[in-house]
Design an enzyme around this catalytic site. Sequence first.
Site, short mmCIF file in Angstrom:
data_model
loop_
_atom_site.label_atom_id
_atom_site.label_comp_id
_atom_site.label_asym_id
_atom_site.label_seq_id
_atom_site.Cartn_x
_atom_site.Cartn_y
_atom_site.Cartn_z
N THR A 74 35.45 49.09 3.49
CA THR A 74 35.10 48.20 4.60
C THR A 74 35.96 46.94 4.65
OG1 THR A 74 33.37 47.16 3.26
CG2 THR A 74 32.72 49.01 4.66
N THR A 86 32.16 52.95 13.18
CA THR A 86 32.41 51.56 13.55
C THR A 86 32.97 51.41 14.96
OG1 THR A 86 33.79 49.63 12.97
CG2 THR A 86 34.70 51.78 12.48
N TYR A 120 41.96 50.50 9.15
CA TYR A 120 40.52 50.70 8.99
C TYR A 120 39.95 51.55 10.12
CZ TYR A 120 35.53 49.64 9.05
OH TYR A 120 34.16 49.74 9.10
#
Length: 290
Positions: free
Chosen positions: A63, A102, A126
Amino acid sequence: MRRVLVTGRGGQLATGLEAALPAQGFEAILVGQPEFEFDAPATIAAAFDAAAPDVVVNCAAWTAVDAAEDNEAAAFRANALGPAMVAAQCAARDIPLLQISTDYVFDGRKGAPYLETDAPNPLGVYGRSKLAGEWAALALHQKAMVLRTAWVFAPMGGNFLRTMLRLGAERPELSIVADQQGSPTAAPDLADAIAAVLLRIRDDGWQDRYRGVFHATGTGFTTWHGFAEAIFAAATGPRPVLRAIATADYPTKAVRPADARLDCTRLERTFGVRLPAWQEGLARVMRAIA
């Protein structure tokens, strides 16, 4: 369906699920490093064998958004290969998987809240790694759900709220980005929503309409600056001056989506689940901190 394997022990969401799942009659089995390690695939199978779960919520992830830019292989091992291994285990046992993802899978340029059907276009490592994890989970398992969330905060862990409270106690003035929009999501509220989803699956059995991508965030939208204002309005400690700045004034290694608002209608329509207003989630977390 009673036993829920939750990966990512010690994280914000896993900690929330540790409380939320038993409240709905589930047994929460939390696993994390070192006995559950994506870099050691044998530990994944061993954890599944030991837990004998009826359903899995995969919260384990890389994360650190900025650090991912310099550690792409490690981010992909955790966020793409990890979900692939978990999905394969779930498929072999024919048990549902809920994979956490996400808002960073989007580029933030739509100008309106994103639907699950909108094309992803992640701006950094990410987001790309999390999108690859979505694809892996859905490709390897017919009973996979992907739950995208955003701006998660909790009484513990590393998150924007705790950072603001720490910096607010150290500095008289803070500069906060005011041109990025999103939905702050309290980890306890998200955990309650996941528990409610699993309760529906337990009561009705798995249905094909449960497969695919869903969005789940706190209800309503704000900016980081607006979120910071709400945090200090609710806090009892020092209240620094909050200066609104542009993203360009606060450069980071990873590019953030400027408008990552998510439309959560599908979750409500399918499961009857809607997270509280983000302000209510903030009040809940502030009470827990106090």
